[in-house]
Design an enzyme around this catalytic site. Structure first.
Site, mmCIF file in Angstrom:
data_model
loop_
_atom_site.group_PDB
_atom_site.id
_atom_site.type_symbol
_atom_site.label_atom_id
_atom_site.label_comp_id
_atom_site.label_asym_id
_atom_site.label_seq_id
_atom_site.Cartn_x
_atom_site.Cartn_y
_atom_site.Cartn_z
ATOM 1 N N ASP A 31 -11.178 1.627 -50.151
ATOM 2 C CA ASP A 31 -11.290 0.511 -49.215
ATOM 3 C C ASP A 31 -10.108 -0.421 -49.500
ATOM 4 O O ASP A 31 -9.749 -0.632 -50.660
ATOM 5 C CB ASP A 31 -12.613 -0.220 -49.439
ATOM 6 C CG ASP A 31 -12.698 -1.510 -48.645
ATOM 7 O OD1 ASP A 31 -12.613 -1.446 -47.416
ATOM 8 O OD2 ASP A 31 -12.820 -2.575 -49.284
ATOM 9 N N GLY A 40 -10.745 -2.165 -41.952
ATOM 10 C CA GLY A 40 -11.042 -2.679 -40.615
ATOM 11 C C GLY A 40 -9.869 -3.403 -39.996
ATOM 12 O O GLY A 40 -9.930 -3.818 -38.837
#
Length: 675
Positions: free
Chosen positions: A353, A503
């Site tokens: 991430d 994101g």
């Protein structure tokens, strides 16, 4: 704080270690005269015993004590194993010493040949077995020392602020909201936030990092960490089982209690070995009886049972996984699931991430573009002065950048803030403004030429105006952790590809990926869709480790072959991750791979030694080479069995020399490749 007491498992293991230690020394004291006074041993070495009538009963008497007292742990263990219909090591040991005991008494009473008296072998067998179990229990007890160390980190007393007074209490008396004083050299009694003061904290128990970390007002501190240079006041946010220290301790305890595929294989192998040994003993007895040698039949059968005792096999895996768990915990790597540790060596893609893992997770000034004739430090100083009274995250980033750079920030007055236009203040008699595109539009001035390029990369661009003149621009972005570059490079050296899921917009992701040399980039991914990216890699036959730092990564952590949660002081989806990395250092992933490789290598060595040793020596003990004049003596078989156990134990201890410091491991990986 009762939960911080050493667990029952630790007390149980320490008790057993003490039991076998005490029994070993007592039985050794009894075994020496038993062996020396055994007529068979005297005959073997060629010396004569005094012609005293009662002396012939000395070996049987002492041997009986050895069997009943020294052999009791094995006899009771065998009853338990047989009661659960899971014969194993204890059953084999009990069978061997019982056979030797009964045969020796039968020989002493004249029921069978005197040559089948095995008092000295019985004494040797009991002592060796006790020594092996003492070594095993001592080693396993030592692996729980990480839990004892964690429990010992909490101070015995805490200084709670009550009005104008400071009251000494125990950590158990603290509650969330209490304010405590942590003096220089003192330990934090519970998790909390610093509300007054600045100090360097030794956080090695949580992060594995030896360098103290500076903590000031607003920063979070963890129970057990130590203020090394000055005192602070801390407002308690979590106590008891809710503290990070308690969570770490639970993780270590759970990891030591969990089993693994390799350990279960060793347990099954011990069960198979029982039937193998029993069958071999029956066949040996039958064949030698058929050959008309009842004495040789019983001796060979007993030797087979002695050789087949699975001490080494039972020690091979539990000791390795326990040592690796302890070693990892001391380095800030918390192994929640041993299966995850085993699987880490087979991973060929590590998916990170981005935010908070590869990057710092907060805005940081990453570049300054000053106008002609103006120093970058002046631009930063004016901007920090104007932003000094703002609580906005971007303002905090600018002020922090000035502090880290050692820039002298001038005093400011007349601070005003507008959500659209930014901030302004009087700095050294001149109005200084800091803001985005709206500020430039309101003032009718152009942006710096580099602003478009920075914006295209996903960075935030703030311009600094002094009066009506643009004196420079600041680039703010989620800065890449310095350790990330080394982590990616080291993983590549190990033949592991690196992916990133975020994101953020594609441009932002591509910029980070290009900087770090990342192989797979997944941008614009919603938190709930991260697991889908892991599944996509699985569909291409990849074995994936997912590294995340928050609850939103939980589905992906669970989907991956190995889930690694980074940052033990935050919500790290512990239920979904198999490995918790206490420090916010992506290089720790390299340490986990190295630990997995080393643990697996030693496990395989131990299994091959333990199982292979038994498979080879049992036929020798049975007498398959008797036609050419070689039979394995029972005494030699007992010594070889003990040697096998010691070799396995010593081989496992090699893990203690393994270095897991992320920086050192990563540097070693890079050096080894270059060399």
């Amino acid at each position: 704080m009762g939960s911080m007491e050493p667990g029952s498992g630790m007390n149980h293991m320490a008790h057993h270690a003490a039991l076998f230690r005490r029994l070993f020394w007592i039985m050794l004291a009894l075994a020496v005269p038993t062996v020396l006074l055994d007529p068979m041993f005297a005959h073997l070495l060629g010396y004569s015993l005094p012609a005293i009538a009662w002396l012939s009963w000395a070996a049987p008497a002492l041997g009986t004590v050895l069997y009943v007292w020294g052999g009791r742990p094995f006899l009771t263990g065998a009853v338990t194993e047989m009661g659960s219909r899971k014969p194993g090591m204890m059953t084999l040991v009990a069978l061997a010493i019982t056979t030797a005991f009964l045969a020796s008494w039968a020989a002493r009473l004249g029921i069978i040949a005197e040559s089948l008296s095995f008092w000295w072998e019985l004494a040797l067998l009991v002592v060796i077995m006790l020594l092996g179990h003492w070594l095993e229990m001592r080693s396993l007890a030592q692996t729980t020392s990480a839990l004892d160390s964690l429990a010992a980190l909490l101070p015995d007393e805490a200084e709670r602020v009550v009005g104008d007074r400071i009251v000494t209490v125990t950590p158990a008396d603290l509650h969330p909201g209490d304010v405590v004083v942590v003096r220089p050299g003192g330990a934090v009694p519970a998790d909390g936030d610093v509300i007054d003061g600045t100090a360097a904290f030794d956080e090695s128990m949580v992060t594995g990092e030896s360098v103290p970390a500076s903590r000031t007002v607003g920063d979070h501190v963890v129970a057990g960490t130590i203020a090394t240079d000055s005192g602070v006041r801390v407002r308690i946010t979590a106590v008891g089982e809710d503290t990070a220290l308690a969570g770490i301790r639970r993780l270590v305890a759970d990891a030591q209690a969990s089993s693994s595929r390799t350990q279960r294989l060793a347990d099954r192998a011990a069960g198979w070995l029982f039937w193998y040994a029993l069958g071999a003993a029956v066949i040996t007895l039958s064949v030698w009886l058929a050959l008309g040698q009842p004495g040789g039949a019983l001796e060979r059968a007993i030797t087979v049972l002695v050789i087949a005792c699975p001490h080494a096999l039972g020690l091979a895996i539990p000791l390795v996984v326990s040592l690796s768990t302890e070693k990892a915990a001391r380095a800030g790597i918390l192994i929640k699931d041993r299966l995850a540790l085993e699987a880490m060596r087979t991973v060929d893609v590590v998916l990170f991430d981005k935010t908070g893992t590869l990057t710092q997770g907060r805005p940081t000034v990453t570049a300054i573009d000053p106008a002609e004739g103006i120093a970058p430090t002046d631009v930063l100083a004016w901007a920090a002065a104007a932003e000094a009274d703002s609580e906005h995250p971007l303002a905090r980033a600018i002020v922090a950048a000035a502090a880290q750079s050692g820039v002298t920030v001038p005093a400011a007055s007349g601070f005003t803030s507008s959500p659209a236009a930014g901030v302004s203040a009087q700095v050294e008699g001149v109005t200084v403004r800091v803001g985005g595109p709206r500020l430039l539009s309101d003032q009718g001035v152009p942006a710096r030429a580099i602003a478009h390029e920075w914006s295209a990369q996903g960075s935030i661009v703030l311009h600094v105006l002094r009066g009506h003149e643009v004196v420079g621009a600041l680039r703010l972005a989620d800065a890449i952790r310095p350790e990330s570059r080394e982590a990616v490079a080291a993983l590549h050296r190990l033949g592991v590809e690196v992916g990133m899921v975020t994101g953020d917009a594609q441009a932002v992701a591509d910029a980070v990926a290009a900087d770090l040399g990342i192989d797979h980039v997944f941008a614009g991914v919603k938190p709930g869709d991260k697991a889908g990216r892991v599944a996509a890699l699985h569909e291409h036959g990849r074995r994936v480790a997912m590294v995340g730092d928050g609850v939103n990564d939980a589905p992906a952590l669970a989907q991956a072959d190995v889930g690694l949660a980074i940052g033990a002081g935050t919500e790290v989806a512990i239920s979904s991750a198999g490995v918790i990395l206490a420090a916010d250092d992506p290089r720790a992933v390299v340490s986990v791979i190295r630990l997995s490789q080393a643990s697996y290598r030693i496990m395989r060595q131990n299994l091959w030694w333990a199982a292979g040793y038994n498979l080879i020596t049992v036929p020798l003990a049975a007498g398959v080479l008797a036609p050419i004049g070689f039979v394995l003596p029972m005494s030699v078989g007992a010594l070889l069995m003990s040697a096998s156990t010691v070799v396995v134990a010593l081989n496992a201890q090699r893990l203690r020399r393994l270095v897991l410091d992320p920086g050192a491991v990563t540097a070693a990986v890079l050096r080894s490749h270059l060399g």
